[in-house]
Design a protein around this motif. Structure first.
Motif, short mmCIF file in Angstrom:
data_model
loop_
_atom_site.label_atom_id
_atom_site.label_comp_id
_atom_site.label_asym_id
_atom_site.label_seq_id
_atom_site.Cartn_x
_atom_site.Cartn_y
_atom_site.Cartn_z
N ASP A 175 -13.40 9.34 4.15
CA ASP A 175 -12.76 10.00 3.03
C ASP A 175 -11.79 9.01 2.39
OD1 ASP A 175 -11.09 11.53 1.31
OD2 ASP A 175 -11.45 13.33 2.50
N SER A 176 -12.23 8.40 1.31
CA SER A 176 -11.42 7.36 0.67
C SER A 176 -10.11 7.90 0.12
CB SER A 176 -12.23 6.66 -0.43
OG SER A 176 -12.62 7.60 -1.40
N GLU A 177 -10.08 9.17 -0.29
CA GLU A 177 -8.83 9.75 -0.79
C GLU A 177 -7.77 9.81 0.31
OE1 GLU A 177 -9.07 13.34 -3.31
OE2 GLU A 177 -11.25 12.97 -3.31
N VAL A 178 -8.17 10.26 1.49
CA VAL A 178 -7.23 10.31 2.63
C VAL A 178 -6.78 8.89 2.98
CG1 VAL A 178 -7.03 10.82 5.11
CG2 VAL A 178 -8.13 12.46 3.58
N ASP A 179 -7.71 7.96 3.02
CA ASP A 179 -7.37 6.57 3.34
C ASP A 179 -6.34 6.02 2.36
OD1 ASP A 179 -9.23 6.76 5.35
OD2 ASP A 179 -10.76 5.56 4.34
N THR A 180 -6.55 6.26 1.08
CA THR A 180 -5.63 5.76 0.06
C THR A 180 -4.24 6.37 0.22
OG1 THR A 180 -7.46 5.44 -1.48
CG2 THR A 180 -5.25 5.58 -2.44
N ILE A 181 -4.19 7.67 0.42
CA ILE A 181 -2.89 8.34 0.59
C ILE A 181 -2.14 7.77 1.78
CG2 ILE A 181 -1.78 10.54 1.19
CD1 ILE A 181 -4.03 11.90 -0.50
N ILE A 182 -2.80 7.69 2.93
CA ILE A 182 -2.13 7.21 4.14
C ILE A 182 -1.77 5.72 4.02
CG2 ILE A 182 -2.38 6.82 6.63
CD1 ILE A 182 -2.09 9.76 5.99
N ASN A 183 -2.69 4.91 3.51
CA ASN A 183 -2.41 3.47 3.40
C ASN A 183 -1.28 3.17 2.42
OD1 ASN A 183 -4.23 2.46 5.31
ND2 ASN A 183 -5.92 2.64 3.86
N ASN A 184 -1.05 4.04 1.44
CA ASN A 184 0.04 3.83 0.48
C ASN A 184 1.35 4.45 0.93
OD1 ASN A 184 -1.45 2.29 -1.35
ND2 ASN A 184 -2.31 4.14 -2.28
N LYS A 185 1.33 5.17 2.02
CA LYS A 185 2.53 5.82 2.55
C LYS A 185 3.33 4.80 3.36
CE LYS A 185 4.90 9.58 3.51
NZ LYS A 185 5.95 9.85 2.57
N HIS A 186 4.62 4.74 3.12
CA HIS A 186 5.49 3.83 3.86
C HIS A 186 6.54 4.64 4.61
CE1 HIS A 186 3.67 0.39 1.95
NE2 HIS A 186 3.75 1.05 0.79
N TYR A 187 6.75 4.27 5.84
CA TYR A 187 7.70 4.97 6.70
C TYR A 187 8.85 4.04 7.02
CZ TYR A 187 3.66 8.01 7.19
OH TYR A 187 2.59 8.82 6.91
N PRO A 188 10.09 4.53 6.87
CA PRO A 188 11.26 3.68 7.17
C PRO A 188 11.23 3.23 8.64
CG PRO A 188 11.92 5.75 6.15
CD PRO A 188 10.47 5.86 6.44
N SER A 189 11.54 1.99 8.85
CA SER A 189 11.65 1.42 10.20
C SER A 189 10.36 1.53 11.01
CB SER A 189 12.79 2.08 10.99
OG SER A 189 13.99 1.99 10.27
N PHE A 190 9.22 1.52 10.31
CA PHE A 190 7.94 1.63 11.02
C PHE A 190 6.88 0.84 10.26
CE2 PHE A 190 3.96 3.73 12.24
CZ PHE A 190 4.11 3.75 13.62
N ALA A 191 6.20 -0.05 10.97
CA ALA A 191 5.14 -0.85 10.36
C ALA A 191 3.79 -0.30 10.81
CB ALA A 191 5.27 -2.31 10.76
N GLN A 192 3.13 0.43 9.93
CA GLN A 192 1.84 1.03 10.25
C GLN A 192 0.78 -0.05 10.41
OE1 GLN A 192 0.48 4.33 7.74
NE2 GLN A 192 -1.48 3.31 7.61
#
Length: 158
Positions: free
Chosen positions: A117-134
């Motif tokens: 699901d490319s939409e889910v991938d895009t959303i998650i990959n563009n999400k940034h979390y403070p103090s966390f390197a995904q």
């Protein structure tokens, strides 16, 4: 009979070799055979299935060696370990060319279907979390597969 050199997957061998060197771990033929066999299995597998596949190719290793090597492969980033529904550990190889995928897991029969699901991938990959390197993510969706839904419908009609 062992796999011929021409049919053996080669991706990851150099990475695993470098990883073992960096950790001062022995670079044994058993460890490389386990990597190779895991790559040829494809999809999800458990340690017992991997060991049986090794035996079927003429390579006899203990289950302890399989488990310890799987731990090294997971740590090296060549294999993912999944805990689906908290039951047993299932593994899958990570080829760098492999597209991202997620899992649909039937809570009745345990079947696991991979989906993209490319939409889910895009959303998650563009999400940034403070103090966390995904570094990666996986999505598991639990429900009832079509086969089990049909079985339930047929059973309720009787």
């Amino acid at each position: 009979m062992k796999m011929s050199e021409s049919t053996q997957p080669t991706y990851g061998r150099e990475q695993f070799d470098a990883y073992l060197r960096s950790k001062n771990k022995r670079r044994t033929s058993e460890r490389f055979a386990i990597l190779q066999c895991a790559q040829t299995l494809g999809g999800h597998f458990n340690a017992d299935q991997l060991r049986q596949a090794l035996i079927n190719t003429g390579y006899h290793v203990s289950i302890v060696t399989v488990y310890s090597t799987l731990e090294l492969l997971v740590d090296s980033g060549l294999v993912l370990c999944h805990y689906f529904d908290g039951k047993c550990r299932l593994y899958e190889c990570c080829a760098t060319s492999q597209p991202s995928h997620h899992h649909l897991i039937c809570t009745v029969c345990g079947r696991i279907k991979e989906m993209r699901d490319s939409e889910v991938d895009t959303i998650i990959n563009n999400k940034h979390y403070p103090s966390f390197a995904q570094t990666s993510f996986t999505l598991n969706i639990y429900g009832v597969c079509r086969s089990c839904q049909n079985r339930r419908r047929r059973a309720s009609k009787h």
